[in-house]
Each structure stands twice: as C-alpha cells, then as structure tokens.
Design an enzyme around this catalytic site. Structure first.
Site, PDB file in Angstrom:
ATOM      1  N   HIS B  57       0.821  -1.208   0.000  1.00  0.00           N
ATOM      2  CA  HIS B  57       0.000   0.000   0.000  1.00  0.00           C
ATOM      3  C   HIS B  57       0.856   1.259   0.000  1.00  0.00           C
ATOM      4  O   HIS B  57       0.360   2.342   0.277  1.00  0.00           O
ATOM      5  CB  HIS B  57      -0.891   0.031   1.246  1.00  0.00           C
ATOM      6  CG  HIS B  57      -1.809  -1.141   1.380  1.00  0.00           C
ATOM      7  ND1 HIS B  57      -2.800  -1.390   0.473  1.00  0.00           N
ATOM      8  CD2 HIS B  57      -1.865  -2.140   2.293  1.00  0.00           C
ATOM      9  CE1 HIS B  57      -3.455  -2.493   0.841  1.00  0.00           C
ATOM     10  NE2 HIS B  57      -2.905  -2.966   1.940  1.00  0.00           N
ATOM     11  N   HIS B 219      -7.680  -4.276  -0.954  1.00  0.00           N
ATOM     12  CA  HIS B 219      -7.084  -5.540  -1.381  1.00  0.00           C
ATOM     13  C   HIS B 219      -7.933  -6.165  -2.465  1.00  0.00           C
ATOM     14  O   HIS B 219      -7.831  -7.346  -2.741  1.00  0.00           O
ATOM     15  CB  HIS B 219      -6.974  -6.506  -0.203  1.00  0.00           C
ATOM     16  CG  HIS B 219      -6.428  -5.867   1.015  1.00  0.00           C
ATOM     17  ND1 HIS B 219      -7.232  -5.357   2.000  1.00  0.00           N
ATOM     18  CD2 HIS B 219      -5.157  -5.620   1.387  1.00  0.00           C
ATOM     19  CE1 HIS B 219      -6.471  -4.814   2.936  1.00  0.00           C
ATOM     20  NE2 HIS B 219      -5.209  -4.961   2.594  1.00  0.00           N
TER      21      HIS B 219
END
Ligand SMILES: Nc1ncnc2c1ncn2[C@@H]1O[C@H](COP(=O)(O)OP(=O)(O)O)[C@@H](O)[C@H]1O
Ligand SMILES: Nc1ncnc2c1ncn2[C@@H]1O[C@H](COP(=O)(O)OP(=O)(O)O)[C@@H](O)[C@H]1O
Ligand SMILES: [Mg+2]
Ligand SMILES: [Mg+2]
Ligand SMILES: [Mg+2]
Ligand SMILES: [Mg+2]
Lengths: 212, 334, 334, 212
Positions: B57, B219
C-alpha cells in the site's frame, strides 16, 4: 488413570509441524478456491520456523506448544498467526505445573485453546472456520470423557469428530474471514483453516495414542 | 506479471533494504526486520504513535514515519497483517515513557494481531491504547459502521494523533483526538483494474474491462456495485454522494484527500479532484487542506479513492502542524 | 482502456482545472490556459525559469512549479510538445526583468516550438536562453549525445537552474549552471508494459509479456534491447552499467533519482533503489541526495528509470537549496 | 503577366482549411501506421481554429496565410504547429507590400515557406517528411517558370509534382520524426505530413488557377 508424560509427548510437536509442512501446497490450494491462497504458505512458514526453534532435542509438550505459539505470534501475521498462536500458547499455559497429561487435563487443555481462538476471532460454529473443527472435536471429546471412556477412546473420538467437522465445512457458507465476501459462492469448498486444524488435531491424537 | 522484483516471496525484505538506504534521515532499522522507527524515536516525554499493516500500500504505512507523524511502524507481508510480535516491537520502539497510541485499520488480521500485541505489551507494563480506522463507507452500512474497513482516512488520523502527541497531550487525549478524527472521516474507492501480488503472479480478483467496482477495498474486496465505467465527473459524483449521505458535511470545513490506487496517472487524479472541488463548492464545503496523489495504494491497481474529514478548530490545527515523511510533508515553507 | 477521464480529447484542460483547484498556494492561472505560473512569479530581480513539455508525465512538468523551482510552465497535449505560443507566454509569465532560462527536453517538437517561441520573445526584447536536457544514455551513442532525449534528469536540471536564479545569478550564470547540471547527469529507463493515451484508447506500442524494453523512452520510444524480464537486482545492474560506462562517476558524490514510469508500485521502486545503493557503494560513489518515487512518469506505463548526477560543491549546494512543489519539496525540516 | 489579386485569392485559405478538415481521419490513419496517429487531429484542430479566426469575410491571401501561421503557432504544438506555422508565416511575409501574386512572386513565396520548414526542422529530401512534397514541387515550379511557362502552367506542374512527391514517400525509409524509429518498417507507407502538404499545395494551385 492413563496418562502420557509431557516429556514423552514432546516429539509430537514435530509430527504436527511435519504434517503441516507436507501439506502446505494442499492447504494453499484450498484457500485459493475461496480465500487468497496463502494458508499453506503462512502455516508452513510458522511451523517450519517453530521446528527450527525447537531444535533437534524436542522439549516437553508444554514447552513445545509454547514455542509453537510464540513463533506463530512472532513471525506469522494475518489471521493464522494470532489465532493458532494463542491456541497453542493457551494450551501450553493450561499444562503449567504438570509433567504428564491425562484424559481430564487434555480436555481442559483443549478447552483453553478453543476458548482462546473464539475469544480472539469471534467465530461461531457454522461460520466456516477452524472453529468448525475445534468445537465438535472438543464436544465429542467431552461426551466420551463424561461417559467415562478411557483417554485412548476419547482421543479416537476427537480424531473422528475433527474429520467430520472438516467435511461439514464443505457445505457451509462462510460468514467470517476472507471467504465470507463470496457469500453463497463459498459453499462447496472445504475451509482451509479447518483443514489445517483437522491435520493438527489428528497428529496430536495419533501421537498421544501411540503412548497409551 | 511483469514487475520489478527479485524473489517474489521476499519483496518486503528487499523493499525495507531500499527504504532504509534511501532515507537514513527519516527511517531507522530496529532489531525486528519488520519494524521501522523514525530517526529520533522514541521521543521521551511524548506519547508514541504506532501503526502497521500489510505491505503493498506504499507510501502507506512506512511512508508516514517521520517527525510529526508515525514513530514506529510494523510491516506485514503483502496484503497481510504484521505479526503480533511486530506490533509489540513497534510499541516498544515508539515508547517514550508516556504510553503508545496504535492507530490502525479495521481488518480481521490487524485486529487480532494488535489485540495480542497489546496483551504482550501490557505484561511488560507498557500502556497501549488503540483507535481503529473505519472510514470506508462502502464496506458496511452506517448501522454497522464498526465493521467498516479503514482506508486512506487512516493517513489523516495518523496526522491528527501524531500532532496531538507532539503537543505533549497525554495518551488519553491523543486517543480522543485520533478517534474524533476518524469519526469525522469518510472514504470510498473505485477500482478500474485488479492488482497482482508478486508472490501470486496473477490477480486474485477481476474487474471486467470497461467496468468499475464502486466501493472496492484496498485488497480488491468487492464493493457495492460493478457498473460500466463512467466519466471522471460521474465517478466524483458517485463517490461524493456516498460520502455526503453518510455524514453531514454541508457548510463545514474539510480536509480532502484524493488518492490513486497505484496505476492511475497523476493527471487523472487531478481531473477527478477538479470535480470533487466543484461538488464541495456546490455544498458550501470549504476544502481547507487538499491532498491529491498516490497516498494509499494497492500495488498496481487502477482506480482512485476520495476521503473527506470534517474539521473543527482542533482538527484543523492538528492537520496543519508540521510533519515530514516520504508520503506527506507539511509546513515545508521555503 | 479503463480510466479516470471525461472527454479523452480534453484531459489536459480537465487536469489543469483540478491542479489549480488543488494548489492555489502554489499554482496560478495565466491568460493562456496552457500556461501555469508559480504563485508569486514573476519575481523581479530574478532570472525566470521556464520549462514545458507534453502532458501525461505528471508530476512533470507542472508538478515542479513553485518556490525554488519553475516559475512558469507550458503544457502540451498528452505526449506532444506545447505550442510555440505557449512557450512564449510562459517566458512572459516568468520574466522578472532579468531574462528567462528555458530548461527543456530534447524532442523534435519541443526544439522547434521553443526555437519559434524564442524568436517571438526576442521580437519583444525579452532575452531567453535555453538548456536542452539530453540525459538518456540509451537514446543515442555518446558520440551523438546531442541527439539524446531528455528524461528524469530534467528535474535535477530545473532544481539547479532555479536555485542558481534564486541566488540572483544573472541569466548567463544560470545557463552555465544548468548546462553543467545536465552535462553531469545520465539516465536510463526500463519499460515493462505499454501505456495508453486516453484519446487513442489503446497502447500505440507493445512490450511482450515477460519481456522488458531496456532504454525505453518516455513515450514508449524503442530502447536498445528487448530481453526477458530479469530480477530487480539485474535491472539495477544493467541500468547502472549503462550509466557508469557513459560518464565516470567512481569516487564521486552524486544525486540519484529512481522514478517509476507510472504503474510500478512504490515498494518496487525501493527494491530497485536497494540494489542501486549497493552498486554505488561498490563503486565508492556517495549518494548525497536520494529521490525515490514517481517523479517523471509515462501515464500508466509499468517500468522504472534511474538518474545519476555527478556533484561538485556548486551542484550540491544548488540541489540542497529549499524548494516546494507538488513533485519535490526540499528543506521542509520540521 | 498573369496575376491574381490577393483579395480575390483570399477565399483559397478557406478551401485549404476545408480539405484538411475533411481528410482529418485519413491523415490520422496514415500517421497511425508509422507514427502516433494524430496528424489529422493536429492539423484539423489548427485549420479549423484558423477558419474561425478568419471569420466569414475572408481577408486577402497574405493576411489569410498570416492568420493560419499564427494559429498553428498558437494552438498546435508537436512538430506540425511550428513547421506549418512558420511555413505560412514566412509565405505571408514574402507577400508584404503586394496586392497581387504572379508567377515570380508565387515562386519567391514558395521558396520562403520551404526555407522556413527546412531551417526549422532540418529535414532533407528523402527523409520521408513533408519536405519530400515541398522540395520537388518547388523545383518543378522553378523549372517551368525558368522555361517561361505561364503562371497557370507552372501551377499545374506544381500540382502534379506534389502528387508525385507524396507517392515517392511510400518507398522511403523515415530518417526524421517519429516514424524514423521504425527504420525499414516505415517503408511501404505514405508519410502523413507529406499527405497533408500535398493536399494543401493542391488546393492552393487549383484555387489560383480558377482565377487565371
Ligand atoms: N475470526 C476467525 N476465527 C477463526 N478462524 C478464522 C477467523 N478468520 C479466519 N479464520 C481461519 O483462517 C483461515 C485463513 O487463514 P489464512 O489464509 O492463513 O489467513 P488470511 O485469511 O489472512 O489469508 C480460514 O480458512 C479460517 O479457517
Ligand atoms: N523535422 C521535420 N521536418 C519536416 N517535417 C517533419 C519533421 N518532423 C516531422 N515532420 C512531419 O510531421 C509529420 C507528423 O506530424 P504530426 O503527426 O502532426 O506530429 P507528431 O509527429 O508530433 O505526432 C510527419 O509525417 C512528417 O511529415
Ligand atoms: Mg489466506
Ligand atoms: Mg492472506
Ligand atoms: Mg503526436
Ligand atoms: Mg503524429
């Protein structure tokens, strides 16, 4: 009453690690169907490292479980690390002060482990998780023990119940964890955590029975 | 998959090596290879600020370590929570004797690992309190807000909590401010393509070409709808509608953050921001702080997220406080 | 193509709207919708710094407008040079009475438009001098260095030229420093996927899956070789070999810049940087300034570029000088 | 000698713009084969905007060319803007002070325009660019003029030569501009800039001949 010394039971931890490492690809494959396909990787990484920490001279069962639990907490993140980590740590804690395990202390140990998993993860029976192996296994064990069956027989009952518990996850719809996103589509597949849990309980049961 | 990696199983190790080499002024290693602390942390006399989460991320989470921001971070595998021990070690690395605030996102793994880590810390007499970010309006209805995922709103929460700690507020006060920050924050994302975890080698979800997944998670968690891709203008309207329906923002001052999910060209983030600004103006919402860029990504996912934080005088002050990190530098006047 | 756009023919207009709305503290509109100036520019008594180029490379070019950096920028269509008039207007927007340094990249269109723009400016008595960046070692052999394309090295050249202007150096001195900067700078890129111009709707070149284009240009210009994709370690070695063979860097201090080409996850840029740092150490090259991020992109291209600038005391000082912009902030201590 | 007043010739600029706008898709298609497929877009944008600037009452040819050149410089970047921009601006400049155009001043104008293109772009004959239309067109025009042919005949020769010049680009390997990256692969395709240039010279030649 029948009992096994914790010292004699120590090597069982290595058996448990071995069964996980051997079936890593299978566990990941199951997880891949309805999860993210890493359960085998996560588990085998943790159990292999625990094996390394335990070294060639296995300590007793309590110490083995403690090391296993710590390794999982130390090295494995995700859901598996804390769930199995506290499972083994709390089982180890319940053995504190003992040097042998018998039918009743095994039952108490299992209860401690299952409570830790449920407390941490909040899963209920039927959510399609490893609890669906643990809960019927411990219930069946309790029943057998309440009937006064010997330790060996209780362990056999546990083994069979954990297998049945695993099979039952196939027809469940996941309500917790990654697979829950799929809703109905999660039906028709085994749950990966349930599969690893069934392997672990099977190896534990078999290992102890060898000494009875 | 065609990517810049060595052994796909070791992307986190390799990235940490590069991070530490690139930013010796900001980042310091600890004994735990999955824990990075700020240079100068722990600062004695200050509440320590910790976060952690899965890798992939970036710049979240490690990119927000630095003065005025995070003191120590726990790094997980790609898209997987850090271990309980790593969180625990991050707490210790951040502890300046006044306790630690762990500000993290609402994911099953993170919740469990943080919970275990807090237990481990407590045993050592280290007080850790937590705030769980749940800003993603698309991840659960308002009645079940506690089930919502944390997304880019985490960044603003870190900023607020860290600035409050820098003011030498005590742990409870830091927690109150950080909790207020996330309670005042709403986010939503739109995904336009799947992303590929290097170790997997292929996407583990798909978005049909020409379609967009409204409310996608960081995700690739499914969103609330998959619809044919609309114009940037309509994307902005859709996202802002969802956010504004969830919390009254009209007439308020806000901080607004538009983040790319990884592969979206920066120019397109600005196209989107143009429409977000229009919508804010129409609702008499004043964007006092504006962040547009790749702030919280999902590897190579194409897509975008919008975050709004309603400001009161305190939040405005805390967002404005100086900070320096890979992902966010504030107050670098020159 | 699945992207965040409205009318694909108007992405530049739409992005400018968002840029101006997001950064009123940094960017100001001019009468020419394709020219953006820094807030506070022109600064009287200072040489004006101008650049310009095609859009789609954000944060280049507009993302480097701000104090300590670019005074005015001319924006072209996606991957196309700005018009001569836009360059001309940028010159005027940057002119503080001490002439203008136009620091741009070596592309046919830019060369021609800048040349025409300089003529237009000269007619009005405005003195403009130019430095053409040609840092891409893969775009022509050393003997034909004047044919080389300008890539991410431009950013360091802008930084140097602008800092020199801030020191109130005169136009010739600014040009000398900027020319020295680019002469001391070498870059090379590797492409792992094609990119898609929104107005075209599909890539206008291809990179075979599992292959990498070594020496790719910022618009997908073919490089020197297409080979099966190697590890990040080998990519770094390949790129550093090309750079180090072209200019002696051994034993020197350098500024190093690793840029993603758009879609490459930030964590992978750090993986690459880790290896770049290793190679620098092996050659006793000290990276005094390290930049890792999406500094100069090509829309959604997957890939990475490496840039090295050899520093003397002057270049080191000029790179270190404070600056603030969307893409690069230096000296924001907090 | 035959001549056309610049005033009468003014509307030809609109014809030139029209032919480009009409063939925009075709020009982009040619550019797409060996370039980046935007030549039609670039050109039609510039010529359409020039048309808007010129308004409904066309000024004389010199002013028309000046506006065209300025519009291209103002609004069109890339290579096309400055190349055609200076082409038209320098042609307009060469007409300064005149109010009619004849054989010799047309030749001088064309030379000025071609010189501007070559000076700015540095292309040589055979590089597969618009110079491969311009150079033979102006050479053929010069020849005809040197032979003493009337303006009308010279313009016809120019028209034919520009067509032949365009066709000749098909077998060239690009040595400049985007297409040059393709090397041998650029052979077998017309050059886009040559195609637009041929259209422009054709429309100019035809438009003037109508007045002769
Ligand atoms: N809250 C929970 N309680 C009990 N078991 C859980 C819970 N969440 C997940 N699990 C178990 O974890 C398994 C997945 O483990 P793993 O793949 O290693 O983790 P992750 O989901 O983070 O990728 C599931 O199959 C399920 O059995
Ligand atoms: N240096 C040059 N001199 C003359 N003509 C050129 C030159 N470079 C390019 N051209 C012409 O420009 C045409 C391409 O124009 P266009 O597609 O509008 O620009 P771009 O190449 O920037 O996309 C080519 O077909 C060629 O005829
Ligand atoms: Mg999994
Ligand atoms: Mg996982
Ligand atoms: Mg073009
Ligand atoms: Mg073209």
């Amino acid at each position: 009453m029948d009992s096994v010394s914790l010292k004699d039971a120590g090597p069982i931890v290595a058996d448990m690690a071995a069964v996980i490492v051997e079936h890593a690809a299978y566990l990941s494959e199951i997880d891949g169907a309805i999860g993210d396909g890493d359960h085998g990787i996560n588990m085998s990484k943790g159990f292999r490292r625990a094996g390394e920490r335990l070294g060639p001279h296995p300590p007793d069962l309590a110490q083995g479980f403690a090391t296993l639990g710590e390794t999982l907490l130390d090295e494995i993140g995700g859901s598996t690390g804390p769930l199995y980590g506290s499972f083994f740590l709390d089982m180890a804690a319940s053995l504190k002060g003992r040097d042998a395990i018998d039918r009743d202390s095994f039952g108490a140990m299992l209860h401690a482990g299952v409570a830790a998993v449920i407390d941490l993860g909040g899963a209920k029976t039927g959510d399609k998780t490893l609890v669906d192996v643990l809960a019927p296994a411990v219930a069946t064990y309790d029943e057998a023990a309440a009937k006064g069956e010997p330790f060996h027989t209780c362990l056999e009952a546990l083994d069979r119940a954990s297998e049945a518990g695993l099979e039952a996850t196939r027809d469940m719809v996941a309500r917790i964890g990654r697979a829950s996103r799929l809703g109905e589509r999660s039906r028709g597949h085994l749950d990966a955590g349930a599969a690893s849990c069934r392997m672990l309980l099977g190896a534990l049961s078999r290992g102890l029975r060898r000494h009875l | 998959m065609n990517r810049v990696v060595n052994n796909p199983e070791e992307v986190v190790e390799d990235a940490v090596t590069g991070l530490l080499a690139a930013h010796p002024d900001l980042l310091a290693a600890t004994d735990n290879p999955r824990v990075i602390r700020a240079v100068g942390a722990p600062k004695s006399g200050k509440v320590g600020i910790v976060t952690g989460g899965g890798s992939g991320h970036e710049p979240a989470f490690v990119g927000y370590v630095g003065p005025g921001l995070i003191d120590a971070v726990a790094l997980g595998e790609v898209f997987a929570s850090p271990s309980a021990r790593s969180f625990h070690h991050a707490f210790k690395a951040a502890d300046g004797g006044h306790g630690v605030a762990c500000l993290y996102g609402n994911y099953a793994g993170d919740n469990m690992n943080v919970k275990m880590a807090v237990k481990l810390a407590e045993r050592e007499g280290l007080v850790v309190k937590t705030v769980v970010a749940n800003d993603d309006v698309a991840s659960a209805p308002a009645e079940e807000a506690s089930k919502r995922r944390g997304v880019a709103g985490e960044i603003l929460t870190w900023k607020v909590g860290a600035a409050r700690a820098d003011e030498r507020a005590d742990l409870d006060a830091v927690i109150v401010s950080a909790q207020k920050a996330i309670d005042a924050t709403r986010s939503i994302g739109i995904g336009l393509s799947a992303c590929t975890i290097p170790a997997a080698g292929k996407p583990n979800f798909t978005i049909k070409e020409g379609h967009m997944e409204v409310g996608i998670g960081h995700h690739g968690e499914p969103g609330v709808a998959v619809v044919p891709t609309r114009s940037a203008r309509d994307m902005a309207a859709l996202m802002m509608d969802a956010i504004l329906a969830d919390l009254p923002f009209a007439g308020e001052d806000v901080a607004v953050l538009v983040s790319g999910l990884g592969a979206t060209p920066l120019m397109e983030l600005y196209i989107l921001y143009g429409h977000v600004a229009e919508i804010l103006a129409a609702h008499h919402i004043a964007p006092r702080h504006r962040f547009v860029g790749n702030y919280f990504t999902s590897l190579d996912m194409m897509g975008v997220s919008v975050t709004l934080m309603r400001l009161d005088a305190e939040l405005d002050r805390l967002i404005s406080a100086p900070a320096r990190s890979i992902g966010l530098t504030i107050g670098g006047k020159s």
